[in-house]
Design a protein around this motif. Structure first.
Motif, PDB file in Angstrom:
ATOM      1  N   LEU A  94      67.873  69.358  -4.800  1.00 15.78           N
ATOM      2  CA  LEU A  94      67.501  67.966  -5.052  1.00 15.78           C
ATOM      3  C   LEU A  94      68.586  67.016  -4.561  1.00 15.78           C
ATOM      4  O   LEU A  94      68.296  65.983  -3.957  1.00 15.78           O
ATOM      5  N   ASP A  95      69.844  67.370  -4.820  1.00 13.90           N
ATOM      6  CA  ASP A  95      70.962  66.552  -4.323  1.00 13.90           C
ATOM      7  C   ASP A  95      70.908  66.436  -2.806  1.00 13.90           C
ATOM      8  O   ASP A  95      71.126  65.350  -2.261  1.00 13.90           O
ATOM      9  N   ASP A  96      70.619  67.540  -2.129  1.00 14.33           N
ATOM     10  CA  ASP A  96      70.535  67.520  -0.652  1.00 14.33           C
ATOM     11  C   ASP A  96      69.427  66.571  -0.180  1.00 14.33           C
ATOM     12  O   ASP A  96      69.609  65.799   0.755  1.00 14.33           O
ATOM     13  N   VAL A  97      68.282  66.651  -0.861  1.00 14.18           N
ATOM     14  CA  VAL A  97      67.160  65.780  -0.491  1.00 14.18           C
ATOM     15  C   VAL A  97      67.526  64.324  -0.723  1.00 14.18           C
ATOM     16  O   VAL A  97      67.279  63.447   0.141  1.00 14.18           O
ATOM     17  N   LEU A  98      68.140  64.019  -1.843  1.00 13.38           N
ATOM     18  CA  LEU A  98      68.507  62.641  -2.167  1.00 13.38           C
ATOM     19  C   LEU A  98      69.595  62.121  -1.219  1.00 13.38           C
ATOM     20  O   LEU A  98      69.589  60.945  -0.843  1.00 13.38           O
ATOM     21  N   ASN A  99      70.518  62.979  -0.831  1.00 18.47           N
ATOM     22  CA  ASN A  99      71.561  62.571   0.110  1.00 18.47           C
ATOM     23  C   ASN A  99      70.994  62.285   1.501  1.00 18.47           C
ATOM     24  O   ASN A  99      71.544  61.458   2.239  1.00 18.47           O
ATOM     25  N   ASP A 100      69.922  62.964   1.857  1.00 19.97           N
ATOM     26  CA  ASP A 100      69.290  62.753   3.166  1.00 19.97           C
ATOM     27  C   ASP A 100      68.470  61.464   3.200  1.00 19.97           C
ATOM     28  O   ASP A 100      68.104  61.012   4.306  1.00 19.97           O
ATOM     29  N   LEU A 101      68.147  60.905   2.076  1.00 20.40           N
ATOM     30  CA  LEU A 101      67.323  59.683   2.056  1.00 20.40           C
ATOM     31  C   LEU A 101      68.082  58.467   2.495  1.00 20.40           C
ATOM     32  O   LEU A 101      69.089  58.119   2.459  1.00 20.40           O
TER      33      LEU A 101
END
Length: 101
Positions: A94-101
């Motif tokens: 989830l952190d990876d997805v949020l960082n990619d946003l």
């Protein structure tokens, strides 16, 4: 039927008893003073905690004191550890997805 540590902590009253006894050994009467339930009801909860070996009783003179058994609670930690890794992996994704946003 033999109860296990998960049955011991399933009840909110038993969890409250554990919270009291973890601070220091207590007699059944001292434990019961913290609850609005009948002494007999609290004794039944103490009996279940003792059967599950979460509490250990020791007699000192004429008094019985109940002590917390942290080794028995380790069973819960071991069981939860299997899920902890899964949860951490999910949070990291989830952190990876949020960082990619």
């Amino acid at each position: 039927m033999r109860r296990d540590v998960f049955q011991a902590i399933a009840d909110p009253t038993r969890r409250a008893i554990l919270s009291l006894v973890v601070v220091g050994a207590m007699t059944p009467n001292a434990i019961a003073e913290h609850f609005g339930s009948a002494r007999q009801t609290i004794s039944k909860h103490i009996q279940i905690l003792t059967e599950c070996e979460v509490l250990v009783q020791k007699k000192t003179g004429r008094e019985i004191y109940y002590h917390f058994n942290p080794k028995k609670m380790k069973e819960i930690d071991i069981w939860l550890e299997r899920f902890r890794k899964m949860w951490e992996d999910s949070y990291n994704q989830l952190d990876d997805v949020l960082n990619d946003l």
